[in-house]
Scaffold this motif. Sequence first.
Motif, PDB file in Angstrom:
ATOM      1  N   PHE A 191       0.828  -1.205   0.000  1.00 36.05           N
ATOM      2  CA  PHE A 191       0.000   0.000   0.000  1.00 36.05           C
ATOM      3  C   PHE A 191       0.865   1.258   0.000  1.00 36.05           C
ATOM      4  CE2 PHE A 191      -2.199   3.311   2.475  1.00 36.05           C
ATOM      5  CZ  PHE A 191      -3.285   3.530   1.629  1.00 36.05           C
ATOM      6  N   LEU A 192       1.876   1.282   0.859  1.00 42.84           N
ATOM      7  CA  LEU A 192       2.742   2.451   0.934  1.00 42.84           C
ATOM      8  C   LEU A 192       3.555   2.626  -0.341  1.00 42.84           C
ATOM      9  CD1 LEU A 192       3.960   2.204   4.622  1.00 42.84           C
ATOM     10  CD2 LEU A 192       2.293   3.796   3.664  1.00 42.84           C
ATOM     11  N   LEU A 193       4.005   1.534  -0.934  1.00 43.13           N
ATOM     12  CA  LEU A 193       4.761   1.612  -2.176  1.00 43.13           C
ATOM     13  C   LEU A 193       3.908   2.186  -3.305  1.00 43.13           C
ATOM     14  CD1 LEU A 193       7.345   0.980  -3.755  1.00 43.13           C
ATOM     15  CD2 LEU A 193       6.388  -1.276  -4.221  1.00 43.13           C
ATOM     16  N   VAL A 194       2.681   1.754  -3.399  1.00 39.19           N
ATOM     17  CA  VAL A 194       1.788   2.251  -4.445  1.00 39.19           C
ATOM     18  C   VAL A 194       1.506   3.736  -4.244  1.00 39.19           C
ATOM     19  CG1 VAL A 194      -0.576   2.083  -5.339  1.00 39.19           C
ATOM     20  CG2 VAL A 194       0.762   0.023  -4.954  1.00 39.19           C
ATOM     21  N   ARG A 195       1.301   4.147  -3.012  1.00 43.71           N
ATOM     22  CA  ARG A 195       0.998   5.557  -2.732  1.00 43.71           C
ATOM     23  C   ARG A 195       2.200   6.456  -2.960  1.00 43.71           C
ATOM     24  NH1 ARG A 195      -3.209   7.682   0.916  1.00 43.71           N
ATOM     25  NH2 ARG A 195      -1.560   9.193   1.217  1.00 43.71           N
ATOM     26  N   MET A 196       3.396   5.969  -2.653  1.00 44.07           N
ATOM     27  CA  MET A 196       4.593   6.803  -2.731  1.00 44.07           C
ATOM     28  C   MET A 196       5.259   6.794  -4.096  1.00 44.07           C
ATOM     29  SD  MET A 196       4.906   8.168   0.189  1.00 44.07           S
ATOM     30  CE  MET A 196       6.417   8.448   1.026  1.00 44.07           C
ATOM     31  N   GLU A 197       4.854   5.905  -4.989  1.00 46.50           N
ATOM     32  CA  GLU A 197       5.533   5.763  -6.279  1.00 46.50           C
ATOM     33  C   GLU A 197       5.515   7.072  -7.071  1.00 46.50           C
ATOM     34  OE1 GLU A 197       5.501   2.769 -10.102  1.00 46.50           O
ATOM     35  OE2 GLU A 197       3.829   2.745  -8.701  1.00 46.50           O
ATOM     36  N   ASN A 198       4.370   7.722  -7.176  1.00 49.25           N
ATOM     37  CA  ASN A 198       4.282   8.966  -7.936  1.00 49.25           C
ATOM     38  C   ASN A 198       5.077  10.078  -7.275  1.00 49.25           C
ATOM     39  OD1 ASN A 198       2.620   7.818  -9.848  1.00 49.25           O
ATOM     40  ND2 ASN A 198       0.743   8.414  -8.799  1.00 49.25           N
ATOM     41  N   LYS A 199       5.061  10.116  -5.965  1.00 47.43           N
ATOM     42  CA  LYS A 199       5.813  11.151  -5.254  1.00 47.43           C
ATOM     43  C   LYS A 199       7.309  10.966  -5.461  1.00 47.43           C
ATOM     44  CE  LYS A 199       2.252  11.800  -1.810  1.00 47.43           C
ATOM     45  NZ  LYS A 199       1.852  11.707  -0.424  1.00 47.43           N
ATOM     46  N   LEU A 200       7.788   9.724  -5.450  1.00 45.58           N
ATOM     47  CA  LEU A 200       9.210   9.471  -5.678  1.00 45.58           C
ATOM     48  C   LEU A 200       9.616   9.824  -7.101  1.00 45.58           C
ATOM     49  CD1 LEU A 200       9.681   6.111  -3.756  1.00 45.58           C
ATOM     50  CD2 LEU A 200      10.523   8.365  -3.115  1.00 45.58           C
ATOM     51  N   ALA A 201       8.757   9.552  -8.062  1.00 47.15           N
ATOM     52  CA  ALA A 201       9.052   9.912  -9.451  1.00 47.15           C
ATOM     53  C   ALA A 201       9.137  11.426  -9.597  1.00 47.15           C
ATOM     54  CB  ALA A 201       7.989   9.344 -10.379  1.00 47.15           C
ATOM     55  N   GLY A 202       8.239  12.144  -8.946  1.00 50.08           N
ATOM     56  CA  GLY A 202       8.279  13.602  -8.977  1.00 50.08           C
ATOM     57  C   GLY A 202       9.534  14.150  -8.334  1.00 50.08           C
ATOM     58  N   LEU A 203       9.936  13.572  -7.203  1.00 50.32           N
ATOM     59  CA  LEU A 203      11.156  14.016  -6.539  1.00 50.32           C
ATOM     60  C   LEU A 203      12.385  13.768  -7.403  1.00 50.32           C
ATOM     61  CD1 LEU A 203      10.602  12.899  -2.844  1.00 50.32           C
ATOM     62  CD2 LEU A 203      10.834  15.225  -3.695  1.00 50.32           C
TER      63      LEU A 203
END
Length: 55
Positions: A22-34
């Motif tokens: 769940f956390l990986l799916v939620r954070m994936e877009n944020k990590l790509a943006g960073l």
Amino acid sequence: MDVSEVFGFIKDFGFPMVLSWFLLVRMENKLAGLTEVIGELSCNIAALRGEAPKK
């Protein structure tokens, strides 16, 4: 996704694995943006120094 499906996943795979997914799916877009912003930042710093940006 239904609540009963989530509880089914927890029963089948275990709470730590479901929570990690769940956390990986939620954070994936944020990590790509960073990653994109960090690349732009390094180009801007190189431009301020008068260097050619490295790609």
